[in-house]
Design an enzyme around this catalytic site. Structure first.
Site, mmCIF file in Angstrom:
data_model
loop_
_atom_site.group_PDB
_atom_site.id
_atom_site.type_symbol
_atom_site.label_atom_id
_atom_site.label_comp_id
_atom_site.label_asym_id
_atom_site.label_seq_id
_atom_site.Cartn_x
_atom_site.Cartn_y
_atom_site.Cartn_z
ATOM 1 N N SER A 128 0.832 -1.209 0.000
ATOM 2 C CA SER A 128 0.000 0.000 0.000
ATOM 3 C C SER A 128 0.860 1.249 0.000
ATOM 4 C CB SER A 128 -0.910 0.042 1.231
ATOM 5 O OG SER A 128 -1.603 1.273 1.250
ATOM 6 N N LYS A 182 -4.511 -6.680 3.245
ATOM 7 C CA LYS A 182 -4.412 -5.527 2.339
ATOM 8 C C LYS A 182 -5.814 -5.151 1.832
ATOM 9 C CE LYS A 182 -2.721 -2.461 -0.659
ATOM 10 N NZ LYS A 182 -3.641 -2.225 -1.724
ATOM 11 N N HIS A 185 -7.580 -3.420 4.591
ATOM 12 C CA HIS A 185 -6.965 -2.086 4.646
ATOM 13 C C HIS A 185 -7.627 -1.171 3.618
ATOM 14 C CE1 HIS A 185 -4.261 0.691 2.557
ATOM 15 N NE2 HIS A 185 -3.635 0.894 3.692
ATOM 16 N N ASN A 186 -7.787 -1.655 2.397
ATOM 17 C CA ASN A 186 -8.414 -0.827 1.365
ATOM 18 C C ASN A 186 -9.873 -0.537 1.708
ATOM 19 O OD1 ASN A 186 -5.968 -1.306 0.049
ATOM 20 N ND2 ASN A 186 -6.940 -1.364 -1.958
ATOM 21 N N GLU A 189 -9.890 2.152 4.073
ATOM 22 C CA GLU A 189 -9.569 3.373 3.317
ATOM 23 C C GLU A 189 -10.845 3.950 2.667
ATOM 24 O OE1 GLU A 189 -6.202 2.791 0.572
ATOM 25 O OE2 GLU A 189 -7.387 3.786 -0.967
HETATM 26 P P1 NBP Z 1 -1.037 -2.081 -14.046
HETATM 27 O O1 NBP Z 1 -1.987 -2.708 -13.098
HETATM 28 O O2 NBP Z 1 -1.536 -1.020 -14.939
HETATM 29 O O3 NBP Z 1 -0.378 -3.250 -14.942
HETATM 30 C C1 NBP Z 1 0.514 -2.947 -15.993
HETATM 31 C C2 NBP Z 1 1.629 -3.959 -16.038
HETATM 32 O O4 NBP Z 1 1.096 -5.285 -16.217
HETATM 33 C C3 NBP Z 1 2.558 -3.706 -17.206
HETATM 34 O O5 NBP Z 1 3.877 -3.999 -16.797
HETATM 35 C C4 NBP Z 1 2.063 -4.718 -18.239
HETATM 36 O O6 NBP Z 1 3.042 -5.080 -19.200
HETATM 37 C C5 NBP Z 1 1.759 -5.871 -17.358
HETATM 38 N N1 NBP Z 1 0.935 -6.918 -17.971
HETATM 39 C C6 NBP Z 1 -0.378 -6.903 -18.341
HETATM 40 BR BR1 NBP Z 1 -1.453 -5.435 -18.234
HETATM 41 N N2 NBP Z 1 -0.802 -8.052 -18.843
HETATM 42 C C7 NBP Z 1 0.276 -8.856 -18.829
HETATM 43 C C8 NBP Z 1 0.474 -10.200 -19.220
HETATM 44 N N3 NBP Z 1 -0.513 -10.938 -19.713
HETATM 45 N N4 NBP Z 1 1.716 -10.714 -19.088
HETATM 46 C C9 NBP Z 1 2.718 -9.976 -18.582
HETATM 47 N N5 NBP Z 1 2.579 -8.708 -18.164
HETATM 48 C C10 NBP Z 1 1.375 -8.142 -18.274
HETATM 49 O O7 NBP Z 1 0.263 -1.535 -13.259
HETATM 50 P P2 NBP Z 1 0.376 -0.723 -11.874
HETATM 51 O O8 NBP Z 1 -0.637 0.354 -11.762
HETATM 52 O O9 NBP Z 1 1.806 -0.403 -11.743
HETATM 53 O O10 NBP Z 1 -0.019 -1.801 -10.770
HETATM 54 C C11 NBP Z 1 0.677 -3.018 -10.621
HETATM 55 C C12 NBP Z 1 -0.002 -3.844 -9.558
HETATM 56 O O11 NBP Z 1 0.074 -3.160 -8.320
HETATM 57 C C13 NBP Z 1 -1.489 -4.085 -9.806
HETATM 58 O O12 NBP Z 1 -1.827 -5.364 -9.376
HETATM 59 C C14 NBP Z 1 -2.156 -3.066 -8.945
HETATM 60 O O13 NBP Z 1 -3.461 -3.438 -8.567
HETATM 61 C C15 NBP Z 1 -1.219 -3.022 -7.760
HETATM 62 N N6 NBP Z 1 -1.245 -1.794 -6.982
HETATM 63 C C16 NBP Z 1 -1.350 -0.591 -7.563
HETATM 64 C C17 NBP Z 1 -1.357 0.557 -6.804
HETATM 65 C C18 NBP Z 1 -1.443 1.885 -7.436
HETATM 66 O O14 NBP Z 1 -1.518 2.873 -6.713
HETATM 67 N N7 NBP Z 1 -1.428 1.980 -8.763
HETATM 68 C C19 NBP Z 1 -1.232 0.470 -5.430
HETATM 69 C C20 NBP Z 1 -1.087 -0.757 -4.851
HETATM 70 C C21 NBP Z 1 -1.091 -1.888 -5.642
HETATM 71 P P3 NBP Z 1 3.171 -4.251 -20.579
HETATM 72 O O15 NBP Z 1 3.972 -3.034 -20.240
HETATM 73 O O16 NBP Z 1 3.876 -5.179 -21.483
HETATM 74 O O17 NBP Z 1 1.756 -3.922 -21.020
#
Ligand code: NBP
Length: 475
Positions: A128, A182, A185-186, A189
């Site tokens: 988080s 987690k 937690h959300n 939130e």
């Molecule tokens: P995203 O959730 O937007 O995912 C994008 C990533 O997933 C890219 O690296 C993409 O690769 C890859 N990907 C996908 Br889409 N499909 C794929 C597949 N079939 N095989 C391999 N790679 C694949 O990214 P994020 O916002 O950085 O979040 C990452 C994780 O962290 C998520 O699970 C999210 O829920 C969690 N999270 C996010 C936050 C936040 O604030 N954003 C906070 C806490 C947790 P590509 O570049 O080749 O398309």
């Protein structure tokens, strides 16, 4: 092989956490499905530390020291399964796969069992703090096998937020427990944000404050018991001006809240566990109502009934809102911790509420002063039946109870929706009630379904012969 950790999935969360590892002196192997993101990260932030650029999964896995540690930061769901499969095929028994995405905890339970069969350690880690936290220190909630934490814990703890010398990362428990906490937690939130939203609504519509005035109140509150990240950013959002119109930005944002699903998951899980998380549920429903834009448009102009007078004592009502917010927030956390305790029993996780309060004090979105009080409460009594019964919280609620009732009453007479404040107050009144109307519910259930009831004057189950002579029999 020289990398201590590998990160695959280099969108915003993955690249920031990879940079965080590198900045702490770890050599980080980088991988992304499309190599462009890997190259962009190295081009822009290569100077953060020691990165190993890789293109294929085989090259990525080959770059890692044993036992190999890979953090997956891809989109939750099918993408995670696909990436796990590719990694598992290239890895060896004893290696550790960490899923840092927002996975549903039941998926984590399934994945952990499947990988254990193959001799791999699978750690579902809730992370988080959003992108800022990922870069500068998130709160990390790793579940999975305890043995794997020995090889992994120091690495994760080195990049987590630190409060009073303690890292905001600890081993949570087996399999899906990290993602479960987690998720809750959300959910908390969501509740916290809804309550803040209701306070804002009251300032705007009951007291006629503009966004800047409300920002000032939140800034003041952030110096007291409500001090928290969410209160702090609320003031900043309210103070932000729109460059285009010169108005407060909040006044030009469409009032339809979106959600990605973790709040909904929390409520679904709470329904299954039978835990009343009314504050979280109202928050999820309030977002859904706000998003029902067509319906809302059609309903504008519906009768309000007689509306009461606006509060005349502005200072008093401001204090009332503060107290209502604080009390309702205590209820939201009390309910969230009840859900955590229920999940712990259901899945035999042996979760420690005080540990969770400790690692939520920094890094994460719900970080707050308040969590120190929760930690103290559970340190003093790990078997606390409800957080509201801890001396500190009991006193906080009892001090603010009149204010809380005034806020709910005033909002109701002014026609301002306060689902969070009102349902939390009803929950509190329900919890402390000596006698609930559930006795009548049991009578009705026995009448139409012979579901039986217990008596207050002795043990046993009883049924009244409702369609016969109405005598009572022991069931
Ligand atoms: P995203 O959730 O937007 O995912 C994008 C990533 O997933 C890219 O690296 C993409 O690769 C890859 N990907 C996908 Br889409 N499909 C794929 C597949 N079939 N095989 C391999 N790679 C694949 O990214 P994020 O916002 O950085 O979040 C990452 C994780 O962290 C998520 O699970 C999210 O829920 C969690 N999270 C996010 C936050 C936040 O604030 N954003 C906070 C806490 C947790 P590509 O570049 O080749 O398309």
């Amino acid at each position: 092989a020289r990398a201590q950790i590998g990160v695959t999935g280099l969108a915003v969360m993955g690249s920031n956490i990879a940079r965080n590892f590198a900045r702490h002196g770890h050599t980080v192997a980088l991988h992304n499905r499309s190599v462009a993101k890997t190259d962009a990260l190295i081009a822009e932030h290569g100077s953060d530390g020691d990165f190993v650029r890789t293109e294929s999964v085989e090259e990525f896995v080959g770059a890692l020291q044993k036992p190999r540690r890979v953090l997956i930061m891809v989109k939750a769901g099918e993408a995670t399964d696909a990436v796990i499969e590719e990694l598992a095929a290239a890895m060896e028994p004893g290696d550790i796969i960490i899923d840092g995405g927002n996975a549903l905890y039941t998926d984590t339970i399934r994945r952990e069992a499947a990988l254990r069969e193959r001799g791999l350690h699978f750690v579902g880690a809730g992370i988080s703090g959003g992108e800022e936290g990922a870069l500068n220190g998130p709160s990390i909630m790793p579940g999975g096998p305890k043995e794997s934490y020995a090889a992994l814990g120091p690495l994760l703890e080195s990049v987590a937020a630190v409060v009073d010398g303690t890292p905001c990362c600890t081993h949570i428990g087996p399999d899906g427990s990290g993602h479960f906490v987690k998720m809750v937690h959300n959910g908390i939130e969501y509740a916290d944000m809804q309550l803040i939203g209701e306070a804002y609504h009251l300032f705007r519509d009951a007291l006629g404050f503009d966004a800047g005035q409300i920002a000032d109140v939140f800034t003041e509150w952030n110096a007291g018991t409500l001090e928290s990240y969410l209160i702090e950013i609320t003031a900043e959002v309210l103070r932000q001006k729109d460059a285009k119109t010169g108005n407060a930005l909040v006044d030009v944002i469409v009032d339809a809240a979106e959600q990605k699903g973790t709040g909904r998951w929390t409520v679904k899980s709470a329904l299954d566990l039978g835990v009343p998380v009314t504050g979280i549920a109202e928050a999820v429903f309030a977002r859904a109502l706000s998003g029902s834009r067509e319906q809302r448009k059609a309903a504008v102009g519906l009768a309000s009934g007689a509306l009461g007078d606006k509060p005349s004592d502005v200072a008093q009502f401001t204090e009332d809102i503060r107290a209502a917010l604080y009390a309702s927030k205590i209820i939201a956390y009390a309910q969230g911790f009840d859900q955590i305790k229920a999940g712990s029993v259901e899945y035999s996780w042996d979760l420690k509420p005080a540990d969770l309060a400790t690692i939520w004090r920094g890094g994460c979105i719900i970080r707050a002063q308040f969590l120190n009080r929760i930690k103290e409460a559970y340190d003093q009594n790990p078997e606390l039946p409800s957080l509201v019964l801890a001396p500190y919280f009991r006193e906080a609620i009892e001090t603010g109870i009149d204010s809380w009732r005034r806020v709910v009453a005033t909002a109701t007479t002014l026609g301002i929706p306060v689902p969070g404040f009102a349902s939390s107050l009803s929950y509190y009144d329900g919890l402390r009630a000596e006698r609930l109307p559930a006795a009548l519910t049991q009578g009705q259930r026995d009448y139409f379904g012979a579901h039986t009831y217990e008596r207050i004057d002795g043990p046993g189950k009883f049924h009244t012969l409702w369609s016969g002579d109405r005598s009572e029999i022991e069931a």
